[in-house]
Design an enzyme around this catalytic site. Sequence first.
Site, PDB file in Angstrom:
ATOM      1  N   SER A  23       0.814  -1.225   0.000  1.00 26.87           N
ATOM      2  CA  SER A  23       0.000   0.000   0.000  1.00 26.87           C
ATOM      3  C   SER A  23       0.838   1.261   0.000  1.00 26.87           C
ATOM      4  O   SER A  23       0.449   2.280   0.553  1.00 26.87           O
ATOM      5  CB  SER A  23      -0.942   0.001   1.209  1.00 26.87           C
ATOM      6  OG  SER A  23      -0.208  -0.080   2.430  1.00 26.87           O
ATOM      7  N   GLY A  24       2.011   1.189  -0.645  1.00 27.04           N
ATOM      8  CA  GLY A  24       2.801   2.386  -0.842  1.00 27.04           C
ATOM      9  C   GLY A  24       2.391   3.085  -2.128  1.00 27.04           C
ATOM     10  O   GLY A  24       1.354   2.787  -2.721  1.00 27.04           O
ATOM     11  N   ALA A  26       3.450   2.779  -5.111  1.00 22.65           N
ATOM     12  CA  ALA A  26       3.328   1.889  -6.270  1.00 22.65           C
ATOM     13  C   ALA A  26       2.023   1.093  -6.227  1.00 22.65           C
ATOM     14  O   ALA A  26       1.249   1.087  -7.190  1.00 22.65           O
ATOM     15  CB  ALA A  26       4.530   0.939  -6.324  1.00 22.65           C
ATOM     16  N   TRP A  56       7.553   7.220   5.011  1.00 21.06           N
ATOM     17  CA  TRP A  56       8.801   7.621   5.677  1.00 21.06           C
ATOM     18  C   TRP A  56       9.720   8.419   4.754  1.00 21.06           C
ATOM     19  O   TRP A  56      10.742   8.936   5.205  1.00 21.06           O
ATOM     20  CB  TRP A  56       9.536   6.377   6.183  1.00 21.06           C
ATOM     21  CG  TRP A  56       8.744   5.617   7.193  1.00 21.06           C
ATOM     22  CD1 TRP A  56       8.029   4.472   6.995  1.00 21.06           C
ATOM     23  CD2 TRP A  56       8.537   5.963   8.573  1.00 21.06           C
ATOM     24  NE1 TRP A  56       7.404   4.073   8.149  1.00 21.06           N
ATOM     25  CE2 TRP A  56       7.703   4.973   9.136  1.00 21.06           C
ATOM     26  CE3 TRP A  56       8.980   7.014   9.386  1.00 21.06           C
ATOM     27  CZ2 TRP A  56       7.294   5.000  10.474  1.00 21.06           C
ATOM     28  CZ3 TRP A  56       8.585   7.035  10.716  1.00 21.06           C
ATOM     29  CH2 TRP A  56       7.755   6.045  11.247  1.00 21.06           C
ATOM     30  N   GLU A 125      19.483  17.091  -4.262  1.00 23.72           N
ATOM     31  CA  GLU A 125      20.010  16.023  -3.419  1.00 23.72           C
ATOM     32  C   GLU A 125      21.227  15.430  -4.116  1.00 23.72           C
ATOM     33  O   GLU A 125      21.579  15.835  -5.221  1.00 23.72           O
ATOM     34  CB  GLU A 125      18.938  14.948  -3.160  1.00 23.72           C
ATOM     35  CG  GLU A 125      17.808  15.434  -2.261  1.00 23.72           C
ATOM     36  CD  GLU A 125      16.841  14.331  -1.879  1.00 23.72           C
ATOM     37  OE1 GLU A 125      17.007  13.194  -2.354  1.00 23.72           O
ATOM     38  OE2 GLU A 125      15.905  14.601  -1.105  1.00 23.72           O
ATOM     39  N   ASP A 225       9.282  -9.942   1.888  1.00 20.21           N
ATOM     40  CA  ASP A 225       8.243 -10.936   1.607  1.00 20.21           C
ATOM     41  C   ASP A 225       8.002 -11.124   0.108  1.00 20.21           C
ATOM     42  O   ASP A 225       7.788 -12.244  -0.356  1.00 20.21           O
ATOM     43  CB  ASP A 225       6.927 -10.537   2.290  1.00 20.21           C
ATOM     44  CG  ASP A 225       7.101 -10.264   3.772  1.00 20.21           C
ATOM     45  OD1 ASP A 225       7.880 -10.981   4.413  1.00 20.21           O
ATOM     46  OD2 ASP A 225       6.461  -9.324   4.287  1.00 20.21           O
ATOM     47  N   HIS A 246      22.073   4.394   3.289  1.00 25.30           N
ATOM     48  CA  HIS A 246      21.950   5.847   3.333  1.00 25.30           C
ATOM     49  C   HIS A 246      23.077   6.403   4.199  1.00 25.30           C
ATOM     50  O   HIS A 246      23.315   5.915   5.306  1.00 25.30           O
ATOM     51  CB  HIS A 246      20.597   6.262   3.907  1.00 25.30           C
ATOM     52  CG  HIS A 246      20.235   7.681   3.588  1.00 25.30           C
ATOM     53  ND1 HIS A 246      20.872   8.758   4.175  1.00 25.30           N
ATOM     54  CD2 HIS A 246      19.314   8.207   2.739  1.00 25.30           C
ATOM     55  CE1 HIS A 246      20.354   9.881   3.700  1.00 25.30           C
ATOM     56  NE2 HIS A 246      19.414   9.576   2.824  1.00 25.30           N
ATOM     57  N   ARG A 295      25.145   8.628  -3.275  1.00 21.05           N
ATOM     58  CA  ARG A 295      25.106   8.084  -1.923  1.00 21.05           C
ATOM     59  C   ARG A 295      26.190   7.056  -1.637  1.00 21.05           C
ATOM     60  O   ARG A 295      26.700   6.983  -0.517  1.00 21.05           O
ATOM     61  CB  ARG A 295      23.726   7.472  -1.663  1.00 21.05           C
ATOM     62  CG  ARG A 295      22.665   8.527  -1.485  1.00 21.05           C
ATOM     63  CD  ARG A 295      21.303   7.913  -1.285  1.00 21.05           C
ATOM     64  NE  ARG A 295      20.316   8.975  -1.062  1.00 21.05           N
ATOM     65  CZ  ARG A 295      19.018   8.777  -0.943  1.00 21.05           C
ATOM     66  NH1 ARG A 295      18.538   7.545  -1.042  1.00 21.05           N
ATOM     67  NH2 ARG A 295      18.191   9.770  -0.742  1.00 21.05           N
ATOM     68  N   HIS A 356      19.177   1.133   3.526  1.00 25.06           N
ATOM     69  CA  HIS A 356      18.123   2.072   3.168  1.00 25.06           C
ATOM     70  C   HIS A 356      17.249   1.599   2.022  1.00 25.06           C
ATOM     71  O   HIS A 356      16.023   1.675   2.094  1.00 25.06           O
ATOM     72  CB  HIS A 356      18.762   3.410   2.790  1.00 25.06           C
ATOM     73  CG  HIS A 356      17.790   4.489   2.441  1.00 25.06           C
ATOM     74  ND1 HIS A 356      16.807   4.920   3.311  1.00 25.06           N
ATOM     75  CD2 HIS A 356      17.659   5.242   1.313  1.00 25.06           C
ATOM     76  CE1 HIS A 356      16.101   5.890   2.739  1.00 25.06           C
ATOM     77  NE2 HIS A 356      16.587   6.089   1.530  1.00 25.06           N
ATOM     78  N   ARG A 391      20.970   3.617  -6.585  1.00 31.91           N
ATOM     79  CA  ARG A 391      19.836   4.487  -6.896  1.00 31.91           C
ATOM     80  C   ARG A 391      20.176   5.966  -6.715  1.00 31.91           C
ATOM     81  O   ARG A 391      20.740   6.365  -5.702  1.00 31.91           O
ATOM     82  CB  ARG A 391      18.647   4.137  -5.985  1.00 31.91           C
ATOM     83  CG  ARG A 391      17.461   5.055  -6.142  1.00 31.91           C
ATOM     84  CD  ARG A 391      16.311   4.611  -5.257  1.00 31.91           C
ATOM     85  NE  ARG A 391      16.600   4.750  -3.842  1.00 31.91           N
ATOM     86  CZ  ARG A 391      16.323   5.845  -3.115  1.00 31.91           C
ATOM     87  NH1 ARG A 391      15.782   6.899  -3.681  1.00 31.91           N
ATOM     88  NH2 ARG A 391      16.592   5.874  -1.834  1.00 31.91           N
ATOM     89  N   LEU A 397      10.413   7.098  -5.391  1.00 32.56           N
ATOM     90  CA  LEU A 397       8.987   7.411  -5.455  1.00 32.56           C
ATOM     91  C   LEU A 397       8.550   7.566  -6.908  1.00 32.56           C
ATOM     92  O   LEU A 397       7.462   7.121  -7.292  1.00 32.56           O
ATOM     93  CB  LEU A 397       8.682   8.694  -4.677  1.00 32.56           C
ATOM     94  CG  LEU A 397       8.780   8.620  -3.138  1.00 32.56           C
ATOM     95  CD1 LEU A 397       8.586  10.004  -2.537  1.00 32.56           C
ATOM     96  CD2 LEU A 397       7.767   7.641  -2.574  1.00 32.56           C
TER      97      LEU A 397
END
Length: 551
Positions: A23-24, A26, A56, A125, A225, A246, A295, A356, A391, A397
């Site tokens: 339920s994010g 995506a 988050w 960023e 999962d 991260h 990163r 992360h 990434r 997102l």
Amino acid sequence: MSYRLTAPAPGWTATTDVVVVGSGVAGLTVALNVRKAGLRAMVVTKAMLDDGSTRWAQGGIAAALGEGDTPEQHLDDTLVAGAGLCDEDAVRTLVTEGPGAVRRLIAVGAAFDQDEDGEILLTREGGHHRRRIAHAGGDATGAEISRALVAAVRSDPGIELIEHALVLDLLTDADGHAAGLTLHVMGEGQRDGVGAVRARAVVLATGGMGQVFSATTNPAVSTGDGVALALRAGAEVTDLEFVQFHPTVLWLGPEAEGQQPLVSEAVRGEGAHLVDAAGTRFMVGQHELAELAPRDIVAKAITRQMQAQGAEHMYLDGRHFGAEMWEQRFPTILASCRAHGIDPVTGLIPVAPAAHYASGGIRTDLAGRTTVPGLYACGEVACTGVHGANRLASNSLLEGLVFAERIAADLTARNAAGDLPERSVDVAAARSAEPAPLLAPEARAEIQRLMSRGAGVLRSAASMAATAEGLAALGRDAAAYLDDGKPADPRVETWEAANLHLVATALVAAAARREETRGCHWREDFPERDDAHWRRHLVTTLSADGTPEPR
């Protein structure tokens, strides 16, 4: 051979057209978009509807929305961060379709921060050469996106919700096409315990696997999962060795475990500096972007400084921001720091790298299709090829949004063409699949300790051999208990431990196989990038005996 978790036979059955697990950003985007085609959708989520990783996310969502910025520039930055392993077609899809996808997200109800003229505010960023990160609530972007999507989903009567449900295994028809899944619902009500959802297509959007490590920014539900289910179902997974750590996670002490507070990259994007205990900036001269390097580079630099100085953490210095900027731009981070006795307005923030984001996952094409017919994947659980070996900040997102829309478009087209029929579950095949031994709940902590010690930021052949042997010993213990007739009880804690054990074993196998340093995979014994031998992807499946096998 396919495998399944040891679990009771389903005691109830539900039906839908498309079942979405997660339920994010995506998962909810898939559900909302297949509804536009008149398809019924069911969203299965492990906790509450808004408890996934999306909420988050602090920094924001990257897209070429600003004046002078272009998708081509966004593509270039993404390819550089991905260290030679991005799928350029996937990246081009992301950056060209991204701006439109963000505008459609705004139309759903997501409110991004704006200037006095009503233009979306953009920040920078790590790895981005332009300001292209849209944010909401200062540093609460994920929470705002989740709020908007959850509200839209709850208002659609054609979307059925099952909360507090752990997905177990895939169901298929006689042709091997995904036909639903089994799950366990925690709580009281009409649907309790193990059940089955029959569907014409299955979409996995289960998030990451950060809980495989002792310290992570991921919520407690991120136990791998989806990847574990896909492996047991015979699907291909890829790039599992590329776990992004991260660089700036709030350091809470040597004994801290589980989910740790993130200090967003946007703090460095606005001008905060990384320093050691003496106040010396150590990123200057290491990369043209200094603190805003990709990163993996920043995480390695922090780790090297910690090793050289015998320190447990470094510091982030944002004192020059002043109280007003902290309160308005980073209220969530400010509150989190103060809750742990740290005031960024007047003092330094102790930070250290923590697990992360999984750049790898279930292998998909540009329509989100996996190698199992009828099984789709999107978001962090998937590997679309966008991220490569590392990434780029705030692309996650956007990837979830863009490829969720593409999955919905593919399902819509299949339905219109009559290629999405109702399917019968091959019950005999489902029950004949080899049951995977369950690990005791306490194995979870041991898996995390093994992984953090031997397969974390720093890796070597010796460290990963020790990790692999420790994981194998846990597996042997579980098998012995099963042979002795004393297996662990099938329940949420043992199913999660089994999933973590499987993805940890697969991750270590891939990381041990890749004998080079690339992106966020750092081998102390192979410190150089080796394009001649390793500019390729490792694809993992389960062997005949259930062992993850990268090739």
